[in-house]
Every structure is written in C-alpha cells, then in structure tokens.
Design a protein around this motif. Sequence first.
Motif, mmCIF file in Angstrom:
data_model
loop_
_atom_site.group_PDB
_atom_site.id
_atom_site.type_symbol
_atom_site.label_atom_id
_atom_site.label_comp_id
_atom_site.label_asym_id
_atom_site.label_seq_id
_atom_site.Cartn_x
_atom_site.Cartn_y
_atom_site.Cartn_z
ATOM 1 N N VAL A 192 0.840 -1.197 0.000
ATOM 2 C CA VAL A 192 0.000 0.000 0.000
ATOM 3 C C VAL A 192 0.873 1.244 0.000
ATOM 4 O O VAL A 192 0.600 2.215 -0.713
ATOM 5 N N LEU A 193 1.949 1.226 0.772
ATOM 6 C CA LEU A 193 2.869 2.357 0.822
ATOM 7 C C LEU A 193 3.537 2.579 -0.533
ATOM 8 O O LEU A 193 3.678 3.724 -0.985
ATOM 9 N N ALA A 194 3.925 1.504 -1.200
ATOM 10 C CA ALA A 194 4.534 1.619 -2.525
ATOM 11 C C ALA A 194 3.534 2.167 -3.533
ATOM 12 O O ALA A 194 3.889 2.998 -4.383
ATOM 13 N N LEU A 195 2.300 1.748 -3.458
ATOM 14 C CA LEU A 195 1.269 2.234 -4.362
ATOM 15 C C LEU A 195 0.992 3.715 -4.141
ATOM 16 O O LEU A 195 0.900 4.489 -5.095
ATOM 17 N N VAL A 196 0.897 4.113 -2.894
ATOM 18 C CA VAL A 196 0.646 5.522 -2.575
ATOM 19 C C VAL A 196 1.794 6.393 -3.040
ATOM 20 O O VAL A 196 1.586 7.468 -3.617
ATOM 21 N N SER A 197 3.024 5.961 -2.825
ATOM 22 C CA SER A 197 4.168 6.760 -3.254
ATOM 23 C C SER A 197 4.252 6.831 -4.772
ATOM 24 O O SER A 197 4.604 7.876 -5.326
ATOM 25 N N ALA A 198 3.923 5.763 -5.475
ATOM 26 C CA ALA A 198 3.924 5.780 -6.941
ATOM 27 C C ALA A 198 2.869 6.739 -7.472
ATOM 28 O O ALA A 198 3.129 7.497 -8.421
ATOM 29 N N VAL A 199 1.697 6.736 -6.878
ATOM 30 C CA VAL A 199 0.640 7.662 -7.297
ATOM 31 C C VAL A 199 1.055 9.101 -7.031
ATOM 32 O O VAL A 199 0.827 9.989 -7.857
ATOM 33 N N LEU A 200 1.692 9.340 -5.909
ATOM 34 C CA LEU A 200 2.158 10.684 -5.578
ATOM 35 C C LEU A 200 3.205 11.172 -6.575
ATOM 36 O O LEU A 200 3.153 12.320 -7.031
ATOM 37 N N VAL A 201 4.147 10.316 -6.937
ATOM 38 C CA VAL A 201 5.192 10.689 -7.886
ATOM 39 C C VAL A 201 4.599 10.998 -9.255
ATOM 40 O O VAL A 201 4.944 12.008 -9.875
ATOM 41 N N VAL A 202 3.692 10.171 -9.711
ATOM 42 C CA VAL A 202 3.065 10.404 -11.017
ATOM 43 C C VAL A 202 2.244 11.691 -10.994
ATOM 44 O O VAL A 202 2.263 12.471 -11.955
ATOM 45 N N THR A 203 1.564 11.959 -9.907
ATOM 46 C CA THR A 203 0.776 13.178 -9.790
ATOM 47 C C THR A 203 1.660 14.415 -9.831
ATOM 48 O O THR A 203 1.345 15.390 -10.526
ATOM 49 N N VAL A 204 2.772 14.395 -9.112
ATOM 50 C CA VAL A 204 3.694 15.534 -9.113
ATOM 51 C C VAL A 204 4.289 15.738 -10.501
ATOM 52 O O VAL A 204 4.383 16.877 -10.984
ATOM 53 N N GLU A 205 4.669 14.664 -11.180
ATOM 54 C CA GLU A 205 5.230 14.782 -12.522
ATOM 55 C C GLU A 205 4.213 15.387 -13.489
ATOM 56 O O GLU A 205 4.552 16.248 -14.298
ATOM 57 N N GLN A 206 2.973 14.945 -13.420
ATOM 58 C CA GLN A 206 1.941 15.480 -14.309
ATOM 59 C C GLN A 206 1.655 16.947 -14.006
ATOM 60 O O GLN A 206 1.443 17.742 -14.925
ATOM 61 N N LEU A 207 1.657 17.313 -12.737
ATOM 62 C CA LEU A 207 1.432 18.698 -12.357
ATOM 63 C C LEU A 207 2.548 19.598 -12.867
ATOM 64 O O LEU A 207 2.292 20.673 -13.412
ATOM 65 N N TYR B 103 4.620 23.742 -16.137
ATOM 66 C CA TYR B 103 5.882 24.308 -16.611
ATOM 67 C C TYR B 103 6.393 23.679 -17.904
ATOM 68 O O TYR B 103 7.447 24.060 -18.395
ATOM 69 N N GLY B 104 5.725 22.701 -18.436
ATOM 70 C CA GLY B 104 6.085 22.132 -19.727
ATOM 71 C C GLY B 104 7.310 21.224 -19.662
ATOM 72 O O GLY B 104 7.649 20.659 -18.625
ATOM 73 N N ALA B 105 7.980 21.121 -20.806
ATOM 74 C CA ALA B 105 9.123 20.213 -20.923
ATOM 75 C C ALA B 105 10.299 20.654 -20.053
ATOM 76 O O ALA B 105 11.033 19.826 -19.520
ATOM 77 N N ALA B 106 10.491 21.956 -19.894
ATOM 78 C CA ALA B 106 11.588 22.444 -19.053
ATOM 79 C C ALA B 106 11.374 22.053 -17.590
ATOM 80 O O ALA B 106 12.330 21.745 -16.872
ATOM 81 N N GLY B 107 10.137 22.019 -17.143
ATOM 82 C CA GLY B 107 9.841 21.589 -15.776
ATOM 83 C C GLY B 107 10.145 20.128 -15.564
ATOM 84 O O GLY B 107 10.687 19.736 -14.528
ATOM 85 N N ILE B 108 9.799 19.308 -16.559
ATOM 86 C CA ILE B 108 10.104 17.876 -16.461
ATOM 87 C C ILE B 108 11.612 17.662 -16.467
ATOM 88 O O ILE B 108 12.141 16.840 -15.719
ATOM 89 N N LEU B 109 12.331 18.418 -17.298
ATOM 90 C CA LEU B 109 13.794 18.305 -17.335
ATOM 91 C C LEU B 109 14.402 18.694 -15.989
ATOM 92 O O LEU B 109 15.293 18.014 -15.481
ATOM 93 N N GLY B 110 13.928 19.772 -15.385
ATOM 94 C CA GLY B 110 14.423 20.185 -14.078
ATOM 95 C C GLY B 110 14.139 19.157 -12.999
ATOM 96 O O GLY B 110 14.991 18.857 -12.163
#
Length: 62
Positions: A3-18, A23-30
Amino acid sequence: MPVLALVSAVLVVTVEQLVQWRYGAAGILGLLLLTIGIRSNRPGVSSAGAVLLALLVARPAL
C-alpha cells in the motif's frame, strides 16, 4: 508495504503530471535532473535541476 509503494507511486506520477502541465518540458527536465542528482549523489546535477525549477517558478515575478 504494498500500500505504501502504491501511494508513493501515485504521488510521484501526480507531481510529474502537475509539473509538466504547469511548466512544460523544461519543468520535467528540471525535475528529472533534480531526481537523478539526488539518487546518484551528484550535487552538481541536483543543483542544476533545482536552479532550473526555481527559475521556472520565479519567472512570473521577474
């Protein structure tokens, strides 16, 4: 533990999408540079990513 691994994976994907949406491609690069620098223990790479993200965030104020 799974459950902890699932929650952390969802959090990481959410932050990346945000970051990509805001900020576009430069934000993902940063974010990628910051993550790689932290995981590989290279302060120069992580600093470059942090500076890039800071410039993207502060751009409207400049």
